[in-house]
Scaffold this motif. Structure first.
Motif, PDB file in Angstrom:
ATOM      1  N   ILE A 127       0.851  -1.174   0.157  1.00 33.27           N
ATOM      2  CA  ILE A 127       0.093  -0.111  -0.145  1.00 33.27           C
ATOM      3  C   ILE A 127       0.864   1.240   0.046  1.00 33.27           C
ATOM      4  CG2 ILE A 127      -1.649   1.465   1.215  1.00 33.27           C
ATOM      5  CD1 ILE A 127      -2.900  -1.269   0.132  1.00 33.27           C
ATOM      6  N   PRO A 128       0.572   2.270  -0.690  1.00 36.65           N
ATOM      7  CA  PRO A 128       1.785   3.210  -0.873  1.00 36.65           C
ATOM      8  C   PRO A 128       1.546   4.132   0.366  1.00 36.65           C
ATOM      9  CG  PRO A 128       0.435   3.205  -2.995  1.00 36.65           C
ATOM     10  CD  PRO A 128      -0.289   2.117  -2.140  1.00 36.65           C
ATOM     11  N   ARG A 129       2.716   4.578   0.645  1.00 33.97           N
ATOM     12  CA  ARG A 129       3.029   5.383   1.761  1.00 33.97           C
ATOM     13  C   ARG A 129       2.636   6.730   1.533  1.00 33.97           C
ATOM     14  NH1 ARG A 129       8.948   3.436   2.297  1.00 33.97           N
ATOM     15  NH2 ARG A 129       8.390   3.361   0.071  1.00 33.97           N
ATOM     16  N   ASP A 130       2.654   7.175   0.415  1.00 35.54           N
ATOM     17  CA  ASP A 130       2.434   8.608  -0.130  1.00 35.54           C
ATOM     18  C   ASP A 130       1.746   8.334  -1.378  1.00 35.54           C
ATOM     19  OD1 ASP A 130       2.461  11.271  -0.462  1.00 35.54           O
ATOM     20  OD2 ASP A 130       4.509  11.398  -1.468  1.00 35.54           O
ATOM     21  N   PRO A 131       0.263   8.240  -1.187  1.00 37.84           N
ATOM     22  CA  PRO A 131      -0.569   8.111  -2.486  1.00 37.84           C
ATOM     23  C   PRO A 131      -1.345   9.276  -3.044  1.00 37.84           C
ATOM     24  CG  PRO A 131      -1.603   7.664  -0.629  1.00 37.84           C
ATOM     25  CD  PRO A 131      -0.287   7.986   0.150  1.00 37.84           C
ATOM     26  N   THR A 132      -1.348   9.388  -4.278  1.00 39.49           N
ATOM     27  CA  THR A 132      -2.065  10.489  -5.057  1.00 39.49           C
ATOM     28  C   THR A 132      -3.446  10.188  -4.730  1.00 39.49           C
ATOM     29  OG1 THR A 132      -0.559  10.963  -6.628  1.00 39.49           O
ATOM     30  CG2 THR A 132      -2.843  11.215  -7.295  1.00 39.49           C
ATOM     31  N   LEU A 133      -4.183  11.092  -4.438  1.00 38.32           N
ATOM     32  CA  LEU A 133      -5.725  10.580  -4.260  1.00 38.32           C
ATOM     33  C   LEU A 133      -6.437  11.491  -5.166  1.00 38.32           C
ATOM     34  CD1 LEU A 133      -5.367  11.372  -0.556  1.00 38.32           C
ATOM     35  CD2 LEU A 133      -5.619   9.143  -1.245  1.00 38.32           C
ATOM     36  N   TYR A 134      -7.345  10.870  -5.500  1.00 34.59           N
ATOM     37  CA  TYR A 134      -8.663  11.138  -6.685  1.00 34.59           C
ATOM     38  C   TYR A 134      -9.848  11.395  -5.873  1.00 34.59           C
ATOM     39  CZ  TYR A 134     -12.595  10.885  -9.947  1.00 34.59           C
ATOM     40  OH  TYR A 134     -13.478  11.225 -10.424  1.00 34.59           O
TER      41      TYR A 134
END
Length: 510
Positions: free
Chosen positions: A350-357
């Motif tokens: 799971i990404p630690r720094d995700p882009t959020l839509y």
């Protein structure tokens, strides 16, 4: 030729299954659609909220003509059943440094916005990129998307006949590599690299030709008043009322039955047996390959057991009051480091720094939204069938809520993690998918040629859906049903001609 007695059973009532039932019924077949869940729609799904049903899947329409065709086959017009609102702002983008960029349906407005955002050179680069995306879309539409069974040789011949395409395709380069040569501003590289995620991939591993997705979006994005699920309701209603399609929900198909190597019918988990001439599997083809629909059809789609799966997502759907920056219908809040996000995804983390839509579902409809608005927030996640840890999910949920506050966005009440749909949930909803939302991975230059196509090796069994050719996404899944219908028409016409030839031959020798 087809006859009214011919019975086709469509397994799965997602957008591909709905498109398939319309096309087959319009050909004169008697069609029954079986859906294992209580509601139609597949990944076009909703969750309840105090503000009404919240879309928890796709949120807009592109390639509108694909859906216009379906309603026309039912003898009606899409505008008579749906209120579609074309978006002026395609998406609003936010970066951690506070910069923002809107992209528009009007090309000149987008160029001006990019110039204000990143300067004249970047605006010129964006204009060139848009032209490239258009050229790629138009070049690949016929030999790939509109072709029922794309072949490498046909594509090579097409490219050789249009030498200027070779440089636009980026050769063997990834989407990210070519974007770095297209743009000097890393924010624009990050923005257009997101199009790889539209088909469940990483821009560093997906082919450069995926730049054509920008053209599909730039030619028009429509919101559906009432939500995307109203598209499902409207299509099912006209198919039922105008084409006599029968729908059965809570109908769990246990196996597809064959006799003498040909489809004979389907058996439901409750013991019901339904005979048919044609069975259409409109779910993930991996379900066939893994034996989830019985041993007699397990030979179909075996490629899906060997190829990696696409990404999945954690999808948060909720209603709340919102404060902060003005939101469009589509909003993207970028990660600080895109490489970190995709490194995690490729490693199965799971990404630690995700882009959020963030989809503000009540915006962009031409009316002022109510105080309590409906939202869908999507973060990419690896596909996995393993059970998720509730403590991990809660920690992640707190992290993304904090991330939104750093962009100045606050929700009241703060939505809870119980509103998050995980890859594990998707894996349970869609058999044998392992939670992947887009079927096979789009990574690699040959990925598009590895997807199963409409015809199977078993007579009477056909495939459609986002896991088959031409690929994932609402318009592509709907388009797969067109290939399916054409394959069935050709096969049954061929069979009819063979029977007539045999009959006339027998008469001539009598």
């Amino acid at each position: 030729m087809t006859h009214s007695k011919d019975h086709a059973i469509v397994i799965g009532a997602g957008i591909a299954g709905l498109a398939a039932c319309v096309r087959l019924a319009s050909m004169g077949l008697r069609v029954t659609v079986l859906e294992r869940h209580a509601q139609l729609g597949g990944k076009i799904r909703t969750t309840p909220s105090v503000a009404g049903p919240v879309d928890a899947g796709p949120t807009v329409l592109t390639m509108r003509h694909v859906f216009e065709d379906l309603f026309a086959l039912c003898g009606t017009d899409i505008d008579a059943h749906l209120d579609l609102v074309k978006q002026d702002i395609l998406a609003r983008h936010f970066w951690p440094d506070g910069s923002t960029l809107d992209l528009y349906a009007d090309a000149e407005k987008s160029i001006a916005a990019v110039e204000a955002f990143a300067g004249r050179a970047s605006a010129a680069a964006f204009a060139r990129f848009s032209n490239k995306a258009k050229a790629l879309f138009e070049a690949f539409d016929q030999p790939m998307m509109q072709s029922a069974k794309p072949r490498v040789l046909n594509l090579i011949q097409h490219v050789l006949a249009h030498p200027n395409l070779l440089s636009k395709m980026g050769g063997f380069s990834s989407l990210r590599t070519t974007l770095k040569s297209d743009f000097d501003d890393p924010r624009l590289v990050q923005l257009f690299g997101r199009y790889a995620t539209y088909v469940g991939g990483s821009p560093s591993h997906s082919p450069a030709v995926l730049a054509l997705i920008w053209h599909a979006e730039a030619t028009g994005v429509w919101c559906v008043k009432g939500g995307m699920h109203t598209l499902v309701d409207a299509l099912a209603k006209v198919a039922q009322s105008r084409l006599a399609v029968e729908f059965m929900t809570n109908a769990h198909v246990e196996r597809i039955e064959t006799r003498n190597g040909r489809v004979q019918g389907v058996a439901l988990a409750d013991g019901t047996h339904l005979p048919c001439d044609i069975a259409v599997h409109a779910g993930d083809p991996r379900a066939l390959a893994t034996g989830a629909l019985g041993p007699s059809v397990q030979s179909v789609g075996q490629v899906t057991r060997k190829t990696p799966r696409s990404f999945s997502a954690r999808v948060h759907s909720f209603a709340a009051k919102v404060t902060g920056p003005d939101l469009a219908h589509h909003n993207v809040f970028f990660a600080q480091d895109p490489d970190s996000e995709f490194d995690d995804l490729m490693a199965g983390r799971i990404p630690r720094d995700p882009t959020l839509y963030l989809c503000a579902e009540d915006r962009g409809l031409g009316v002022e939204p109510n105080q309590m608005e409906r939202f869908e927030m999507i973060a990419n996640a690896p596909a996995t069938a393993e059970t998720s840890d509730p403590k991990d999910l809660e920690k992640w949920h707190q992290m993304i809520m904090t991330r939104m506050t750093t962009h100045g966005v606050s929700f009241t009440p703060t939505p809870g993690s119980q509103n998050v749909t995980t890859p594990q949930n998707f894996g349970a909803m869609f058999p044998a998918s392992l939670g992947a939302l887009y079927g096979q991975s789009p990574h690699g230059l040959m990925a598009a040629f590895k997807r199963p196509t409409a015809r199977s090796k078993i007579p009477g069994l056909y495939l459609c859906g986002g896991g088959t050719h031409p690929g994932a996404g609402v318009p592509m899944a709907a388009l797969s049903a067109k290939h399916l219908a054409e394959a069935i028409w050709q096969d049954r016409t061929s069979t009819s001609r063979s029977a007539q030839t045999a009959m006339h031959g027998g008469m001539s020798t009598a």
